[in-house]
Write a protein that holds these residues in place. Structure first.
Motif, PDB file in Angstrom:
ATOM      1  N   MET A  88       0.844  -1.181   0.000  1.00  0.00           N
ATOM      2  CA  MET A  88       0.000   0.000   0.000  1.00  0.00           C
ATOM      3  C   MET A  88       0.892   1.249   0.000  1.00  0.00           C
ATOM      4  O   MET A  88       1.814   1.352   0.791  1.00  0.00           O
ATOM      5  CB  MET A  88      -0.901  -0.037   1.234  1.00  0.00           C
ATOM      6  CG  MET A  88      -1.736   1.179   1.406  1.00  0.00           C
ATOM      7  SD  MET A  88      -2.699   1.045   2.919  1.00  0.00           S
ATOM      8  CE  MET A  88      -4.137   1.866   2.396  1.00  0.00           C
ATOM      9  N   THR A  89       0.613   2.162  -0.883  1.00  0.00           N
ATOM     10  CA  THR A  89       1.403   3.393  -0.935  1.00  0.00           C
ATOM     11  C   THR A  89       0.807   4.427   0.001  1.00  0.00           C
ATOM     12  O   THR A  89      -0.400   4.453   0.239  1.00  0.00           O
ATOM     13  CB  THR A  89       1.455   3.965  -2.360  1.00  0.00           C
ATOM     14  OG1 THR A  89       0.130   4.233  -2.791  1.00  0.00           O
ATOM     15  CG2 THR A  89       2.135   3.006  -3.308  1.00  0.00           C
ATOM     16  N   ASN A  90       1.663   5.251   0.518  1.00  0.00           N
ATOM     17  CA  ASN A  90       1.243   6.314   1.427  1.00  0.00           C
ATOM     18  C   ASN A  90       1.174   7.610   0.625  1.00  0.00           C
ATOM     19  O   ASN A  90       2.189   8.222   0.334  1.00  0.00           O
ATOM     20  CB  ASN A  90       2.232   6.434   2.584  1.00  0.00           C
ATOM     21  CG  ASN A  90       1.767   7.410   3.630  1.00  0.00           C
ATOM     22  OD1 ASN A  90       0.673   7.964   3.539  1.00  0.00           O
ATOM     23  ND2 ASN A  90       2.589   7.618   4.634  1.00  0.00           N
ATOM     24  N   VAL A  91      -0.026   8.013   0.269  1.00  0.00           N
ATOM     25  CA  VAL A  91      -0.226   9.217  -0.529  1.00  0.00           C
ATOM     26  C   VAL A  91      -0.714  10.333   0.388  1.00  0.00           C
ATOM     27  O   VAL A  91      -1.691  10.163   1.112  1.00  0.00           O
ATOM     28  CB  VAL A  91      -1.254   8.977  -1.663  1.00  0.00           C
ATOM     29  CG1 VAL A  91      -1.488  10.240  -2.443  1.00  0.00           C
ATOM     30  CG2 VAL A  91      -0.779   7.849  -2.556  1.00  0.00           C
ATOM     31  N   HIS A  92      -0.019  11.431   0.369  1.00  0.00           N
ATOM     32  CA  HIS A  92      -0.387  12.578   1.197  1.00  0.00           C
ATOM     33  C   HIS A  92      -1.168  13.588   0.366  1.00  0.00           C
ATOM     34  O   HIS A  92      -0.810  13.874  -0.770  1.00  0.00           O
ATOM     35  CB  HIS A  92       0.853  13.269   1.767  1.00  0.00           C
ATOM     36  CG  HIS A  92       1.635  12.389   2.686  1.00  0.00           C
ATOM     37  ND1 HIS A  92       1.261  12.157   3.980  1.00  0.00           N
ATOM     38  CD2 HIS A  92       2.762  11.675   2.482  1.00  0.00           C
ATOM     39  CE1 HIS A  92       2.131  11.348   4.548  1.00  0.00           C
ATOM     40  NE2 HIS A  92       3.054  11.037   3.656  1.00  0.00           N
ATOM     41  N   THR A  93      -2.186  14.102   0.951  1.00  0.00           N
ATOM     42  CA  THR A  93      -2.929  15.180   0.311  1.00  0.00           C
ATOM     43  C   THR A  93      -2.143  16.467   0.491  1.00  0.00           C
ATOM     44  O   THR A  93      -1.771  16.803   1.619  1.00  0.00           O
ATOM     45  CB  THR A  93      -4.327  15.326   0.945  1.00  0.00           C
ATOM     46  OG1 THR A  93      -5.006  14.073   0.835  1.00  0.00           O
ATOM     47  CG2 THR A  93      -5.117  16.420   0.267  1.00  0.00           C
TER      48      THR A  93
END
Length: 89
Positions: free
Chosen positions: A1-6
């Motif tokens: 799972m990738t950690n995508v930041h807004t």
């Protein structure tokens, strides 16, 4: 799972000539002078609850004119008004 930041908004200020009078090669906190209206603008923008950053090109450190630790006093002086609610005089 990738950690995508807004992405979050932020406000960046140039220190020399915007927040403070431009005093080239300054490491003397007694020579710091706030530009007219700068501190009031900073305080108004603080209410937006977005990060506020001060940007300063310090090529004087890179060129060896003085050590990075010489800027510690200036940095502390910039932080002081936000802690105690006063201007820089």
């Amino acid at each position: 799972m990738t950690n995508v930041h807004t992405p979050r908004p932020a406000i960046c200020f140039d220190k020399d000539g915007t927040l403070l009078d431009d005093v080239p090669w300054n490491v003397d906190r007694s020579r710091m002078r706030v530009r007219p209206g700068a501190f009031e603008a900073w305080r108004m923008l603080a209410w937006l609850a977005v990060p506020l950053f001060v940007i300063s090109k310090r090529n004087s450190v890179a060129l060896g004119s003085f050590a990075r630790k010489a800027l510690n006093s200036l940095e502390a002086r910039l932080h002081a008004p936000t802690r105690i609610g006063e201007g820089l005089a």
